[in-house]
Design an enzyme around this catalytic site. Structure first.
Site, PDB file in Angstrom:
ATOM      1  N   ARG A 110       0.834  -1.199   0.000  1.00 19.98           N
ATOM      2  CA  ARG A 110       0.000   0.000   0.000  1.00 19.98           C
ATOM      3  C   ARG A 110       0.872   1.253   0.000  1.00 19.98           C
ATOM      4  O   ARG A 110       1.918   1.289   0.660  1.00 19.98           O
ATOM      5  CB  ARG A 110      -0.867  -0.009   1.271  1.00 19.98           C
ATOM      6  CG  ARG A 110      -1.903   1.122   1.363  1.00 19.98           C
ATOM      7  CD  ARG A 110      -2.966   0.998   0.313  1.00 19.98           C
ATOM      8  NE  ARG A 110      -4.125   1.837   0.588  1.00 19.98           N
ATOM      9  CZ  ARG A 110      -5.089   2.065  -0.310  1.00 19.98           C
ATOM     10  NH1 ARG A 110      -5.028   1.510  -1.511  1.00 19.98           N
ATOM     11  NH2 ARG A 110      -6.115   2.821  -0.013  1.00 19.98           N
ATOM     12  N   THR A 405      -8.413   0.820 -10.774  1.00 18.51           N
ATOM     13  CA  THR A 405      -7.917  -0.402 -10.116  1.00 18.51           C
ATOM     14  C   THR A 405      -8.118  -1.669 -10.962  1.00 18.51           C
ATOM     15  O   THR A 405      -8.918  -1.677 -11.886  1.00 18.51           O
ATOM     16  CB  THR A 405      -8.555  -0.552  -8.713  1.00 18.51           C
ATOM     17  OG1 THR A 405      -8.345   0.629  -7.994  1.00 18.51           O
ATOM     18  CG2 THR A 405      -8.003  -1.703  -7.941  1.00 18.51           C
ATOM     19  N   THR A 423      -3.630  -0.941  -7.766  1.00 19.97           N
ATOM     20  CA  THR A 423      -4.342   0.313  -7.986  1.00 19.97           C
ATOM     21  C   THR A 423      -3.424   1.520  -8.132  1.00 19.97           C
ATOM     22  O   THR A 423      -2.309   1.520  -7.592  1.00 19.97           O
ATOM     23  CB  THR A 423      -5.298   0.554  -6.780  1.00 19.97           C
ATOM     24  OG1 THR A 423      -6.029   1.757  -6.968  1.00 19.97           O
ATOM     25  CG2 THR A 423      -4.540   0.655  -5.466  1.00 19.97           C
ATOM     26  N   ASP A 452      -7.545   8.473  -0.519  1.00 18.84           N
ATOM     27  CA  ASP A 452      -8.289   7.459   0.244  1.00 18.84           C
ATOM     28  C   ASP A 452      -8.275   7.775   1.746  1.00 18.84           C
ATOM     29  O   ASP A 452      -8.987   7.136   2.524  1.00 18.84           O
ATOM     30  CB  ASP A 452      -7.723   6.054   0.010  1.00 18.84           C
ATOM     31  CG  ASP A 452      -8.342   5.382  -1.214  1.00 18.84           C
ATOM     32  OD1 ASP A 452      -9.221   5.993  -1.850  1.00 18.84           O
ATOM     33  OD2 ASP A 452      -7.947   4.242  -1.529  1.00 18.84           O
ATOM     34  N   SER A 477      -8.072   1.256   2.652  1.00 22.08           N
ATOM     35  CA  SER A 477      -8.467   0.765   1.334  1.00 22.08           C
ATOM     36  C   SER A 477      -9.754  -0.052   1.425  1.00 22.08           C
ATOM     37  O   SER A 477     -10.173  -0.452   2.517  1.00 22.08           O
ATOM     38  CB  SER A 477      -7.350  -0.128   0.790  1.00 22.08           C
ATOM     39  OG  SER A 477      -7.768  -0.809  -0.363  1.00 22.08           O
ATOM     40  N   SER A 478     -10.353  -0.290   0.259  1.00 20.56           N
ATOM     41  CA  SER A 478     -11.496  -1.205   0.174  1.00 20.56           C
ATOM     42  C   SER A 478     -11.117  -2.486  -0.553  1.00 20.56           C
ATOM     43  O   SER A 478     -11.952  -3.370  -0.732  1.00 20.56           O
ATOM     44  CB  SER A 478     -12.628  -0.567  -0.626  1.00 20.56           C
ATOM     45  OG  SER A 478     -12.956   0.671  -0.089  1.00 20.56           O
ATOM     46  N   GLY A 500     -13.329  -1.089  -8.062  1.00 19.09           N
ATOM     47  CA  GLY A 500     -14.649  -0.473  -7.925  1.00 19.09           C
ATOM     48  C   GLY A 500     -14.796   0.445  -6.731  1.00 19.09           C
ATOM     49  O   GLY A 500     -15.910   0.704  -6.285  1.00 19.09           O
ATOM     50  N   GLY A 501     -13.678   0.940  -6.175  1.00 19.17           N
ATOM     51  CA  GLY A 501     -13.778   1.828  -5.013  1.00 19.17           C
ATOM     52  C   GLY A 501     -14.419   1.093  -3.850  1.00 19.17           C
ATOM     53  O   GLY A 501     -14.240  -0.126  -3.701  1.00 19.17           O
TER      54      GLY A 501
HETATM   55  N1  GLU Z   1      -8.194   3.233  -4.031  1.00 20.33           N
HETATM   56  C1  GLU Z   1      -9.216   2.306  -3.755  1.00 20.33           C
HETATM   57  C2  GLU Z   1      -8.894   1.452  -2.584  1.00 20.33           C
HETATM   58  O1  GLU Z   1      -7.772   1.132  -2.346  1.00 20.33           O
HETATM   59  C3  GLU Z   1      -9.527   1.437  -4.902  1.00 20.33           C
HETATM   60  C4  GLU Z   1     -10.026   2.248  -6.015  1.00 20.33           C
HETATM   61  C5  GLU Z   1     -10.865   1.513  -7.002  1.00 20.33           C
HETATM   62  O2  GLU Z   1     -11.078   0.358  -7.010  1.00 20.33           O
HETATM   63  O3  GLU Z   1     -11.351   2.167  -7.863  1.00 20.33           O
HETATM   64  O4  GLU Z   1      -9.763   1.096  -1.875  1.00 20.33           O
END
Ligand code: GLU
Length: 594
Positions: A110, A405, A423, A452, A477-478, A500-501
């Site tokens: 990360r 991502t 990502t 983030d 992160s997600s 997908g955020g």
């Molecule tokens: N930056 C996001 C994360 O680490 C992922 C972004 C995405 O999937 O579009 O959670």
């Protein structure tokens, strides 16, 4: 090899290492379309799934040459950097979950905040948060990249082929050229800020117009940079000319320069963490611990669902029905409330009750499930719970947009498996392209991962937000790279994940239910339409559900409407004959294997 002195290890490695010759495949770009039906792919000995056919093929060739899952992941990642530059690469970060046949390990690459930032990073002179895009498309948002160091760490432990050889596919494609894919062309056409970067503008918008699908693109700067990394390892990116250039680009951003320094780059360390493994149905689901909120939130949703009365007919005419969606959405509201309050970099915040497993305690989740009734908790109606004893009063993290991502799943012939989500945060990250100081055309994009973090350091009551900006902290992160095992036998069952955020969490949770509870195969599971909520209104994937579903959810108070929900799921399942893989019809991914 444990116990041998390092020099002997190196020797032993060279003796046993196989070599790898890359052949550029004849892969025509797909027809440009919003979604494309995918067949699902059955393989016997090994399988690789990635978001672009050239990237998947590079991984396939590495596996065929006897490479390990990690070896293949490196080749795939470097080609993705070239052919899907909007989503991931050496300028970004990644999480990788690895299974070596016995143990599951989480490799953390990360991004990290520079040492010289503080919690006001994304506040303007009046103390108000910056507009999201103003913050993202700037030097402020660039975190120290971690993907290369993470892959290097994983390769030291689990690599079979020599590191340098794994860069051959990306270097050759960058030098010979590749056909721009429809998705890259569409992303370029719809992107405003990238053109303003002189390096990226000249490269992706020659004569002012975006590149079109099918055009041949070469990237000499990236080829030169990858040659350096192939030869000298992550050192070539984190120190020396390439690092100098990166820092100059970030600090010298025309509107908002960042603080990232040479010292930040040189001192970055990838981390090896204990994967979080959670029992669910007849399975053990393993995923990434904080700083990702992925596994904890996915498993809170699944755990809450387990405590709710089983829906008799979850699938109606092949689509998730209103009764199941109601439960799924309210479970998501509850899980996202806890996520917003508690989860951040564990080097900076303590887990509730001293252990993240408090958030997945069945008794706690049963209590959370009691809050779900016939009517929805509604927009903003789910409050965080109190798992474990927590003394700090954390504020609530407001939702922020995220996109972009890429996800990679690989199982090699020896039975090693990886799930890796990678990502640069938004599509095209910070919109800063660096050429490594080569002076050549092209290069790689720098992440905007620091967005983030919560822009606001505290909530309205003045409570600090766990995920606020702090020096050398990793943003929450997600990303949810996931490996699933049979609970009794310990055998691998599946590898999956998605971009997908924050909605990564819903995409992953629903796909797990679809494959492992409803018995769909990986492709059928990935084809299902999406439904999400971050705690506010609910969103159903546009044009995929009957109107009656939306109406019924709204009658229960879900404040639901339709919108585009672009996942990029990749999933591999272990079958009696070998493997079965699925790729998201919403993106360009394919699965390959023998
Ligand atoms: N930056 C996001 C994360 O680490 C992922 C972004 C995405 O999937 O579009 O959670």
């Amino acid at each position: 090899m444990i116990g041998l002195p390092l020099s002997a290890q190196a020797e032993a490695e060279t003796e046993t290492e196989e070599t790898f010759e890359y052949d550029i495949p004849a892969i025509a770009p797909e027809v440009a379309s919003e979604t494309e039906e995918k067949p699902g792919w059955a393989t016997q000995r090994f399988a690789v799934a990635a978001a672009n056919p050239l990237a998947t093929d590079a991984g396939y060739q590495v596996l065929k040459a006897g490479g390990s899952a990690i070896d293949a992941a490196i080749a795939v990642q470097m080609v993705l950097n070239l052919v899907e530059p909007q989503s991931s690469g050496i300028g970004g970060g990644a999480f990788l979950v690895h299974f070596d046949g016995e143990e599951v390990t989480a490799f953390d690459g990360r991004e990290m905040a520079p040492g010289a930032v503080d919690e006001s990073l994304f506040l303007d002179e009046e103390g108000e948060p910056l507009e999201f895009l103003d913050a993202a498309a700037s030097g402020l948002s660039v975190g120290v990249p971690g993907t290369v160091r993470m892959l290097e760490l994983a390769h030291k432990e689990h690599g079979e082929l020599p590191w340098a050889e794994l860069f051959a596919p990306a270097i050759q494609l960058a030098e010979d050229g590749f056909a721009v894919s429809p998705r890259l062309a569409t992303s370029l056409a719809g992107e405003e800020r990238l053109r303003q970067d002189s390096q990226a503008g000249a490269f992706y918008y020659p004569d002012g117009a975006p590149l079109e699908a099918g055009e041949t693109l070469r990237n000499p700067a990236l080829a030169a940079i990858l040659r350096e990394i192939a030869e000298h390892g992550s050192r070539a990116l984190h120190t020396g000319n390439i690092a100098n250039d990166l820092v100059t680009r970030v600090q010298g951003h025309q509107e908002r320069g960042g603080a990232l320094s040479l010292e930040d780059l040189a001192s970055y360390e990838a981390k090896q963490r204990k994967a979080l493994c959670t029992d669910w149905l007849a399975y053990t689901v393993c995923g990434f611990p904080p700083p990702s909120s992925g596994h904890l939130t996915v498993m809170q949703i699944l755990g809450i669902l387990e405590h709710l009365p089983a829906v008799e007919e979850p699938l109606v005419d092949g689509l998730p029905g209103e009764a199941w969606l109601h439960q799924f959405l309210d479970a998501s509201r509850l899980a996202f409330a806890d996520r917003g309050k508690y989860i951040a970099d564990p080097a900076f915040v303590d887990a509730p009750g001293g252990d993240w497993s408090s958030m997945l305690d069945p008794e706690y989740l049963a209590k959370r499930a009691d809050l779900v009734g016939d009517q929805s908790l509604g927009d903003g109606g789910a409050e965080p719970g109190n798992p474990g004893e927590l003394s700090t009063a954390w504020g609530l993290h407001p939702a922020q947009p995220e996109y972009g991502t890429s996800h990679i799943s690989i199982i090699d012939e020896q039975g090693n498996a990886i799930a890796m989500t990678t990502t640069i945060e938004q599509a095209f990250g910070s919109r800063i392209m660096a050429d490594g100081g080569t002076g050549l055309a092209g290069g790689y994009l720098l992440n905007n991962e620091l967005t983030d973090f919560s822009f606001e350091p505290e909530d309205e009551q003045g409570n600090p937000i766990a995920n606020r900006v702090e020096p050398r902290k990793r943003p929450r992160s997600s990303m949810s790279p996931t490996l699933v095992f049979d609970r009794d036998s310990g055998e691998l069952v599946a590898s999956l994940g998605s971009p997908g955020g924050a909605a990564i969490i819903h995409y992953t949770a629903k796909s797990l239910v679809a494959m492992l509870d409803w018995g769909l195969d990986a492709q059928e599971a990935l084809d299902l339409p999406h439904a999400i909520t971050l705690g506010g209104p609910a969103f159903l994937e546009e044009g995929r559900f009957p109107a009656s579903t939306l109406e019924a959810l709204n009658a229960r108070g879900h404040a639901a409407s339709e919108r585009e929900l672009v996942s990029g799921l990749q999933a591999l399942q272990v079958t009696d004959e070998g493997f079965f893989g699925g790729a998201d019809p919403r993106r360009e991914g394919v699965v390959m294997g023998d």
